[in-house]
Design a protein around this motif. Structure first.
Motif, PDB file in Angstrom:
ATOM      1  N   SER A 206      -2.777 -33.141  30.086  1.00  0.00           N
ATOM      2  CA  SER A 206      -1.938 -32.011  29.426  1.00  0.00           C
ATOM      3  C   SER A 206      -3.012 -31.917  27.749  1.00  0.00           C
ATOM      4  CB  SER A 206      -0.666 -32.429  29.126  1.00  0.00           C
ATOM      5  OG  SER A 206       0.186 -31.241  28.546  1.00  0.00           O
ATOM      6  N   HIS A 207      -2.486 -31.568  26.828  1.00  0.00           N
ATOM      7  CA  HIS A 207      -2.927 -31.594  25.572  1.00  0.00           C
ATOM      8  C   HIS A 207      -2.390 -32.311  24.607  1.00  0.00           C
ATOM      9  CE1 HIS A 207       0.342 -29.018  23.802  1.00  0.00           C
ATOM     10  NE2 HIS A 207       0.348 -28.870  24.965  1.00  0.00           N
ATOM     11  N   LEU A 208      -3.291 -32.647  23.419  1.00  0.00           N
ATOM     12  CA  LEU A 208      -2.885 -33.589  22.374  1.00  0.00           C
ATOM     13  C   LEU A 208      -2.622 -32.640  21.243  1.00  0.00           C
ATOM     14  CD1 LEU A 208      -4.805 -36.688  22.647  1.00  0.00           C
ATOM     15  CD2 LEU A 208      -2.448 -36.347  22.796  1.00  0.00           C
TER      16      LEU A 208
ATOM     17  N   LEU B  47       6.324 -34.534  21.370  1.00  0.00           N
ATOM     18  CA  LEU B  47       6.224 -34.529  22.726  1.00  0.00           C
ATOM     19  C   LEU B  47       5.363 -33.456  23.449  1.00  0.00           C
ATOM     20  CD1 LEU B  47       9.971 -35.167  23.345  1.00  0.00           C
ATOM     21  CD2 LEU B  47       8.142 -36.794  23.476  1.00  0.00           C
ATOM     22  N   ASP B  48       5.191 -32.342  22.673  1.00  0.00           N
ATOM     23  CA  ASP B  48       4.647 -31.011  23.386  1.00  0.00           C
ATOM     24  C   ASP B  48       3.252 -31.403  23.587  1.00  0.00           C
ATOM     25  OD1 ASP B  48       3.388 -28.618  24.168  1.00  0.00           O
ATOM     26  OD2 ASP B  48       3.971 -27.542  22.202  1.00  0.00           O
ATOM     27  N   GLY B  49       2.939 -31.644  24.896  1.00  0.00           N
ATOM     28  CA  GLY B  49       1.504 -31.755  25.342  1.00  0.00           C
ATOM     29  C   GLY B  49       1.286 -33.398  25.321  1.00  0.00           C
ATOM     30  N   ALA B  50       1.604 -34.100  24.111  1.00  0.00           N
ATOM     31  CA  ALA B  50       1.205 -35.376  24.291  1.00  0.00           C
ATOM     32  C   ALA B  50       2.010 -36.109  25.194  1.00  0.00           C
ATOM     33  CB  ALA B  50       1.612 -36.000  22.627  1.00  0.00           C
TER      34      ALA B  50
ATOM     35  N   ASP C 221      -7.358 -27.562  22.481  1.00  0.00           N
ATOM     36  CA  ASP C 221      -6.960 -26.370  21.817  1.00  0.00           C
ATOM     37  C   ASP C 221      -6.016 -25.651  22.951  1.00  0.00           C
ATOM     38  OD1 ASP C 221      -6.404 -24.571  20.219  1.00  0.00           O
ATOM     39  OD2 ASP C 221      -8.127 -23.508  19.687  1.00  0.00           O
ATOM     40  N   GLU C 222      -4.900 -26.126  23.267  1.00  0.00           N
ATOM     41  CA  GLU C 222      -3.839 -25.368  24.234  1.00  0.00           C
ATOM     42  C   GLU C 222      -3.100 -24.509  23.216  1.00  0.00           C
ATOM     43  OE1 GLU C 222       0.004 -24.666  26.150  1.00  0.00           O
ATOM     44  OE2 GLU C 222      -0.382 -25.503  23.979  1.00  0.00           O
ATOM     45  N   GLU C 223      -2.715 -24.922  22.114  1.00  0.00           N
ATOM     46  CA  GLU C 223      -1.893 -24.073  21.248  1.00  0.00           C
ATOM     47  C   GLU C 223      -2.434 -22.831  20.580  1.00  0.00           C
ATOM     48  OE1 GLU C 223       1.201 -24.518  21.417  1.00  0.00           O
ATOM     49  OE2 GLU C 223       1.374 -26.823  21.712  1.00  0.00           O
ATOM     50  N   GLY C 224      -3.768 -22.888  20.244  1.00  0.00           N
ATOM     51  CA  GLY C 224      -4.281 -21.765  19.636  1.00  0.00           C
ATOM     52  C   GLY C 224      -3.720 -21.405  18.163  1.00  0.00           C
TER      53      GLY C 224
ATOM     54  N   ALA D 101       2.616 -32.876  33.480  1.00  0.00           N
ATOM     55  CA  ALA D 101       3.953 -33.391  33.301  1.00  0.00           C
ATOM     56  C   ALA D 101       4.168 -32.745  31.664  1.00  0.00           C
ATOM     57  CB  ALA D 101       4.258 -34.766  33.177  1.00  0.00           C
ATOM     58  N   HIS D 102       5.199 -32.274  31.117  1.00  0.00           N
ATOM     59  CA  HIS D 102       5.637 -31.356  29.955  1.00  0.00           C
ATOM     60  C   HIS D 102       7.012 -31.352  29.901  1.00  0.00           C
ATOM     61  CE1 HIS D 102       4.765 -28.454  27.007  1.00  0.00           C
ATOM     62  NE2 HIS D 102       3.439 -28.890  27.048  1.00  0.00           N
ATOM     63  N   ILE D 103       7.288 -31.305  28.536  1.00  0.00           N
ATOM     64  CA  ILE D 103       8.708 -31.110  28.181  1.00  0.00           C
ATOM     65  C   ILE D 103       8.983 -29.683  28.534  1.00  0.00           C
ATOM     66  CG2 ILE D 103       9.037 -32.984  26.509  1.00  0.00           C
ATOM     67  CD1 ILE D 103       8.408 -30.546  24.402  1.00  0.00           C
TER      68      ILE D 103
ATOM     69  N   LEU E 200       3.713 -20.655  28.383  1.00  0.00           N
ATOM     70  CA  LEU E 200       2.472 -20.706  29.126  1.00  0.00           C
ATOM     71  C   LEU E 200       1.768 -22.247  29.022  1.00  0.00           C
ATOM     72  CD1 LEU E 200       0.392 -17.649  28.069  1.00  0.00           C
ATOM     73  CD2 LEU E 200       1.779 -17.888  30.157  1.00  0.00           C
ATOM     74  N   HIS E 201       1.036 -22.864  29.785  1.00  0.00           N
ATOM     75  CA  HIS E 201       0.739 -24.058  29.626  1.00  0.00           C
ATOM     76  C   HIS E 201      -0.834 -24.097  30.244  1.00  0.00           C
ATOM     77  CE1 HIS E 201       4.457 -25.999  28.968  1.00  0.00           C
ATOM     78  NE2 HIS E 201       4.823 -25.054  29.846  1.00  0.00           N
ATOM     79  N   ASP E 202      -1.561 -25.221  30.143  1.00  0.00           N
ATOM     80  CA  ASP E 202      -3.019 -25.269  30.715  1.00  0.00           C
ATOM     81  C   ASP E 202      -2.667 -25.061  32.281  1.00  0.00           C
ATOM     82  OD1 ASP E 202      -4.371 -25.976  28.236  1.00  0.00           O
ATOM     83  OD2 ASP E 202      -3.352 -27.609  28.194  1.00  0.00           O
TER      84      ASP E 202
HETATM   85 ZN   LIG Z   1       2.126 -27.747  25.501  1.00  0.00          ZN
END
Ligand SMILES: [Zn+2]
Length: 415
Positions: free
Chosen positions: A85-87, A96-99, A129-132, A195-197, A361-363
């Motif tokens: 996922s993304h940091l 929690l988002d990504g991490a 850079d998932e979030e942009g 995995a993601h919230i 949206l997600h990676d």
């Molecule tokens: Zn995310």
């Protein structure tokens, strides 16, 4: 637990994932929330934290041409299963988002490294850079790897201080002319699992800690420009105005009404008035419209209805209107056979079967176009995300770690 630590066959330690997440939050947040915006020093600190967690594991760690960090645990046979996922976070974001997905992947990698040779290679990826958040372009690293990043488009982007994306990413070792090389990372890829919230309220409302995800919804994002006539707020009679803001406001209501009717979502999240002062009728108003739906036909209908409403509103106010696309992605279903694995694992652990679409949206969205993909959700308290208040009950986070571990084991055919 033995005196020498966990035995090799032990499952994942959900508490350890929560501890890593708390340490990361401590390291990269302030009183307003997480500050891991991509292409910043704090983000690099988060990435260094990840490398520390990987120390001592039999993995090779490297960064690809798009700035994604990879840790590969070589296995026998052929094929690669990718987890991650993304940091990066939004400014003032949650912990929690990504991490969560990255730390779940670390724990799974740690457990499976202890189990000895695997039947295939397992690769952890931490997407860049998932979030942009800084340049307004989401899913940078994952879409580069999936081959769907429009390089000409991102080259033009600048941040709020006017710095060009190309110059900034170059400081982090990423060169736009070589982005294509990142596509090699998918050679031999068999599956991508994340995995993601949830970031929404559905699981909490249904009393569920975790669930499978069917895919990500389609998105239509437009800039809508209304032009009327700037005029004096006092001296212009009401029947002689060409108020661009009123046309935009009527359109915003229509966006909501259409979303409710189609059971989608529609948002006008930004509006800019010109001249934007209390003593003038707005001669120009620009709004940003975001519409989402899991069904492509329904999404198209929502867009058409909003466009028609904007034309009617513009005519009624004596204004003109034009629509410019900003971002568009089709609904992206995940791979049925992998969604089934996640669904079965969740049913084992919760006694209930549930598969949700992801409204964010997600990676996993670009990845699903390139590799069989699936996701696992854990609940989000009050459905809040992209905010300091973002949270999930600890027992749900821990159950998610177990579910993710079992999913990966099944996909790599360990049992
Ligand atoms: Zn995310």
């Amino acid at each position: 637990m033995t005196s020498s630590g966990l035995p090799p066959e032990a499952g994942p330690d959900g508490a350890r994932v929560v501890t890593m997440l708390r340490e990361l939050a401590e390291l990269t947040s302030d009183e307003a929330g997480a500050q891991r915006v991509a292409w910043t020093g704090i983000w690099q600190r988060a990435r260094a934290f990840l490398r520390e967690q990987l120390q001592g594991l039999p993995v090779t760690v490297r960064t690809d041409a798009a700035g994604n960090q990879w840790a590969r645990l070589p296995g026998g046979g052929s094929g690669v299963v990718i987890i991650g996922s993304h940091l990066d976070s939004v400014p003032d974001g949650g912990w929690l988002d990504g991490a969560y997905g990255v730390m779940c992947a670390v724990e799974v990698l740690r457990c499976l490294a202890a189990r000895g040779p695997l039947p295939c290679t397992l690769a952890l990826v931490e997407w860049a850079d998932e979030e942009g958040a800084r340049f307004g372009h989401s899913l940078f690293g994952s879409s580069a790897v999936a081959g769907t990043l429009n390089v000409a488009e991102v080259r033009e982007l600048a941040d709020a201080s006017g710095l060009q994306l190309g110059d900034v990413v170059a400081e982090h070792g990423v060169h736009l002319d070589r982005l294509d090389e990142a596509r090699q990372e998918l050679l031999g890829a068999r599956a991508y699992l994340e995995a993601h919230i949830e970031q929404g309220p559905v699981l909490e409302r249904e009393g569920l800690p975790i669930s499978a995800v069917s895919g990500t919804v389609g998105v239509e994002r437009h800039r809508v420009i209304f032009r009327g006539q700037t005029a004096h707020s006092g001296a212009t009679p009401m029947d002689m105005r060409r108020d661009a803001f009123l046309a935009a406001a009527a359109t915003a209501l229509a966006v909501r009404e259409s979303a409710v009717r189609h059971r989608g979502v529609g948002t006008v999240g930004a509006a800019r008035l010109r001249p934007g002062i209390v003593t003038a009728v707005a001669g120009e108003t620009v709004i940003l419209v975001d519409q989402r739906h899991p069904d492509a036909g329904a999404l198209e209908a929502m867009l058409r209805e909003a466009q028609r409403a904007s034309e009617e509103a513009a005519t009624a106010e004596g204004c003109s209107v034009s629509w410019e696309p900003v971002f568009r992605t089709r609904p992206q279903p995940f791979a049925d056979e992998l969604v089934d694995v996640v669904r079965e694992v969740c049913a084992e652990l919760t006694g209930r079967e549930r598969v949700l679409p992801s409204w964010a949206l997600h990676d996993a969205t670009p990845m699903a176009g390139a590799v069989p993909t699936a996701m696992l959700f854990t609940s989000s308290a009050k459905g809040i995300s992209h905010a300091r208040e973002e949270d999930t009950p600890e027992e749900h986070l821990r159950l998610g770690v177990e579910a993710f571990y079992r999913t990966v084991c099944r996909v790599i055919e360990l049992d």
